[in-house]
Design a protein around this motif. Structure first.
Motif, PDB file in Angstrom:
ATOM      1  N   LEU A   1      -0.551  -3.698  -4.151  1.00 53.23           N
ATOM      2  CA  LEU A   1      -2.078  -3.686  -3.679  1.00 53.23           C
ATOM      3  C   LEU A   1      -2.098  -2.697  -4.619  1.00 53.23           C
ATOM      4  CD1 LEU A   1       0.125  -1.917  -0.205  1.00 53.23           C
ATOM      5  CD2 LEU A   1      -1.012  -4.645  -0.509  1.00 53.23           C
ATOM      6  N   ARG A   2      -3.653  -2.857  -4.784  1.00 52.63           N
ATOM      7  CA  ARG A   2      -4.641  -1.824  -5.428  1.00 52.63           C
ATOM      8  C   ARG A   2      -5.580  -0.788  -4.204  1.00 52.63           C
ATOM      9  NH1 ARG A   2      -9.275  -1.461  -6.171  1.00 52.63           N
ATOM     10  NH2 ARG A   2     -10.072  -4.461  -4.980  1.00 52.63           N
ATOM     11  N   LEU A  26      -3.289   1.867 -10.419  1.00 49.61           N
ATOM     12  CA  LEU A  26      -4.517   1.556  -9.312  1.00 49.61           C
ATOM     13  C   LEU A  26      -3.075   1.163  -8.276  1.00 49.61           C
ATOM     14  CD1 LEU A  26      -7.871   1.272 -10.415  1.00 49.61           C
ATOM     15  CD2 LEU A  26      -6.655   3.193  -9.259  1.00 49.61           C
ATOM     16  N   GLY A  27      -2.201   0.671  -8.888  1.00 53.69           N
ATOM     17  CA  GLY A  27      -0.959   0.209  -7.554  1.00 53.69           C
ATOM     18  C   GLY A  27      -0.026   0.363  -7.195  1.00 53.69           C
ATOM     19  N   LEU A  28       0.595   0.090  -6.498  1.00 55.29           N
ATOM     20  CA  LEU A  28       1.578  -0.071  -4.980  1.00 55.29           C
ATOM     21  C   LEU A  28       2.296  -1.281  -4.780  1.00 55.29           C
ATOM     22  CD1 LEU A  28       0.042   2.871  -2.309  1.00 55.29           C
ATOM     23  CD2 LEU A  28       1.543   3.396  -4.438  1.00 55.29           C
ATOM     24  N   ARG A  29       3.511  -1.411  -4.737  1.00 55.64           N
ATOM     25  CA  ARG A  29       4.717  -2.469  -5.034  1.00 55.64           C
ATOM     26  C   ARG A  29       5.271  -2.588  -3.621  1.00 55.64           C
ATOM     27  NH1 ARG A  29       6.311  -4.715 -10.857  1.00 55.64           N
ATOM     28  NH2 ARG A  29       4.184  -5.409 -10.485  1.00 55.64           N
ATOM     29  N   ILE A  30       5.214  -3.587  -3.200  1.00 58.45           N
ATOM     30  CA  ILE A  30       6.133  -3.667  -1.931  1.00 58.45           C
ATOM     31  C   ILE A  30       7.419  -4.787  -2.702  1.00 58.45           C
ATOM     32  CG2 ILE A  30       6.582  -3.904   0.475  1.00 58.45           C
ATOM     33  CD1 ILE A  30       4.030  -2.954   1.024  1.00 58.45           C
ATOM     34  N   PRO A  88       5.835  -6.908   5.013  1.00 59.74           N
ATOM     35  CA  PRO A  88       5.039  -6.480   5.910  1.00 59.74           C
ATOM     36  C   PRO A  88       3.341  -6.617   5.841  1.00 59.74           C
ATOM     37  CG  PRO A  88       5.012  -5.276   3.634  1.00 59.74           C
ATOM     38  CD  PRO A  88       5.927  -6.271   3.583  1.00 59.74           C
ATOM     39  N   ALA A  89       3.508  -7.384   7.461  1.00 59.27           N
ATOM     40  CA  ALA A  89       1.740  -7.192   7.596  1.00 59.27           C
ATOM     41  C   ALA A  89       0.444  -6.587   7.303  1.00 59.27           C
ATOM     42  CB  ALA A  89       1.684  -7.691   8.895  1.00 59.27           C
ATOM     43  N   VAL A  90       0.943  -5.609   6.073  1.00 60.71           N
ATOM     44  CA  VAL A  90      -0.359  -4.705   5.757  1.00 60.71           C
ATOM     45  C   VAL A  90      -1.704  -5.195   5.800  1.00 60.71           C
ATOM     46  CG1 VAL A  90       1.566  -4.844   3.375  1.00 60.71           C
ATOM     47  CG2 VAL A  90      -0.902  -6.064   3.394  1.00 60.71           C
ATOM     48  N   GLN A  91      -2.323  -6.623   6.689  1.00 65.83           N
ATOM     49  CA  GLN A  91      -3.823  -6.855   6.769  1.00 65.83           C
ATOM     50  C   GLN A  91      -3.769  -5.840   7.621  1.00 65.83           C
ATOM     51  OE1 GLN A  91      -3.440 -10.171   5.676  1.00 65.83           O
ATOM     52  NE2 GLN A  91      -5.242 -10.277   3.511  1.00 65.83           N
ATOM     53  N   ALA A  92      -2.870  -5.476   8.979  1.00 65.12           N
ATOM     54  CA  ALA A  92      -2.751  -4.854  10.062  1.00 65.12           C
ATOM     55  C   ALA A  92      -2.720  -3.534  10.379  1.00 65.12           C
ATOM     56  CB  ALA A  92      -2.133  -5.465  10.864  1.00 65.12           C
ATOM     57  N   TRP A 132      -8.846   0.960   2.245  1.00 69.00           N
ATOM     58  CA  TRP A 132      -7.975   1.889   1.216  1.00 69.00           C
ATOM     59  C   TRP A 132      -7.683   1.334   0.607  1.00 69.00           C
ATOM     60  CZ3 TRP A 132      -5.040   6.609   3.696  1.00 69.00           C
ATOM     61  CH2 TRP A 132      -5.765   7.813   4.289  1.00 69.00           C
ATOM     62  N   PHE A 133      -7.411  -0.386   0.229  1.00 74.05           N
ATOM     63  CA  PHE A 133      -5.973  -0.571  -0.227  1.00 74.05           C
ATOM     64  C   PHE A 133      -6.914  -2.230  -0.102  1.00 74.05           C
ATOM     65  CE2 PHE A 133      -3.581  -0.135   2.739  1.00 74.05           C
ATOM     66  CZ  PHE A 133      -2.642  -1.933   3.033  1.00 74.05           C
TER      67      PHE A 133
END
Length: 432
Positions: free
Chosen positions: A157-158, A187-191, A200-204, A212-213
């Motif tokens: 994620l950015r 700027l990054g986060l990693r799953i 995970p359904a991050v778009q929800a 935010w990202f």
């Protein structure tokens, strides 16, 4: 569906992909439509099996001594998922919806499961015909690098600094995702990928909806940062597509200056409008081509930075699109090389004296990277390569010099060295 039934279904999908030479996503969608009893978890598990089998197709076939969908699937369970021959045999009972029992030969091959003596293209799971190109770039690291390109990719994620003050703020709002900070992009986060390959359904997530990202591989984030665009500049994103890098540039420019986003394929531009709105971007003009007219002809000689996220074979994204590697042909590479020459020539006309072209591909093939730039430098002698050290320093990323590959004209990111997709980035400056 039982685990055995899922394996049978995945073999069926692999057979469809092989026989009809079609993208995996299409075959999986059609299977789901014709087997509506399968729930979302079943479909996701089958997709994960299919993609893992495609990642290890060459090495799996080598171990089994045949290239059938069944052989590849069974061998993948041994290679990719670490199951022993006994566990695989237990799934292959021949009972209702389960694969047929293992033959003596299959059991023996699975028990041995050795790649000793396998050629590089087998051990690294890639098409043999691109081996000479890759050897020139990767040398002795060829097999480990290509094996890294055959693994599952994380979800990156950015963080959007137009909406969030810091990466830490976004991270603290998403503790349930188990995200960690990316090692190279600030700027990054990693799953990490889950055991079954599902993310995970991050778009929800409410934070995603609020802008935010964005979902963006760390390599793509770094490519945008290496453009070193600044507030107040005039920028053209010549191959903007869905707008991932456009959004990153807008945040870097703090909504000051102007970005003109366009693409030769109008369909690829469709998602950009909603994404710009969600991200709070105010300094982007989307120039949609109409009737064959050049949408940025009025900008020639006026632009500080032209970003060329060039059309390419996508070799660097094979972690995410493993079926694409087995569809790649020499003819498709040649088509992409012609497209790259065309878009680079167009970019050269847009740049003002002292301005720059930032050339990006998601490829590790030198033909699409250094050789493409070599061609432009011959056709447009007014340009010169920006040295890699200067490119990294201008973006505040000098620490990357110890992990990237420095090529003749640019910087190569790879899964094995940077943990990212395979991105190439270079900059050419127009002399004043």
């Amino acid at each position: 569906m039982t685990p055995a039934a899922r394996i049978s279904a995945a073999v069926e999908v692999l057979d469809d992909i092989e026989s009809r030479r079609r993208p995996a996503a299409e075959a999986l969608k059609d299977w789901g439509l014709s087997h509506r009893f399968a729930g979302s978890k079943d479909r996701a598990a089958i997709a994960s099996l299919v993609y893992d089998a495609l990642r290890r197709k060459a090495s799996a076939a080598w171990i089994m001594g045949e290239n059938t969908p069944r052989a590849v699937m069974l061998s993948m369970l041994r290679l990719q998922r670490g199951m022993d021959a006994g566990a695989i045999a237990a799934l292959c009972s021949g009972e209702r919806f389960a694969p047929e029992p293992l033959s003596d030969g299959e059991r023996a091959n699975l028990a041995a499961a050795s790649l000793k003596g396998a050629p590089a293209h087998v051990a690294g799971d890639f098409p043999e015909w691109i081996a000479p190109s890759l050897e020139g770039l990767l040398g002795e690291d060829l097999v480990p690098e290509m094996q890294a390109l055959a693994t599952r990719a994380p979800l990156d994620l950015r963080v959007n600094t137009l909406k969030v003050s810091s990466r830490e703020e976004a991270h603290d709002a998403l503790p349930h995702l188990g995200a960690v900070e990316t090692p190279h992009s600030p700027l990054g986060l990693r799953i990490a990928p889950s055991e079954d390959g599902r993310g995970p359904a991050v778009q929800a997530e409410p934070e995603f909806i609020k802008g935010w990202f964005e979902i963006q591989d760390e390599g793509s984030q770094l490519a945008a940062l290496l453009s070193a665009v600044k507030p107040g500049e005039q920028v053209v994103d010549l191959c903007a597509g869905g707008g991932g890098k456009t959004l990153a540039l807008a945040a870097m420019m703090e909504n000051h200056g102007q970005i003109y986003a366009t693409d030769g394929d109008t369909r690829r531009l469709a998602p950009i409008h909603d994404r710009l709105s969600r991200a709070g971007v105010r300094n982007v003009q989307v120039r949609t081509p109409r009737g064959g007219a050049d949408p940025v002809s009025d900008l020639d000689g006026r632009i500080d930075c032209v970003l060329v996220d060039a059309p390419c074979t996508g070799v660097g994204t094979w972690r995410r699109n493993p079926d694409a590697k087995w569809r790649l042909r020499p003819g498709s590479l040649e088509v992409r090389r012609k497209e790259q020459a065309t878009v680079l020539d167009r970019a050269a006309a847009l740049v003002k004296p002292g301005g720059r072209i930032v050339y990006i591909t998601c490829s590790i093939l030198p033909e699409e990277n250094d050789e493409a730039l070599e061609g432009l430098l011959q056709r447009a002698p007014g340009f010169e390569t920006v040295k890699a050290e200067a490119l990294l320093a201008s973006a505040g990323l000098s620490n990357l010099s110890t992990v990237v590959r420095l090529t003749k004209h640019g910087i190569q990111l790879t899964p094995g060295t940077t943990g990212t997709d395979g991105f190439f980035v270079a900059a050419l400056k127009r002399r004043s």
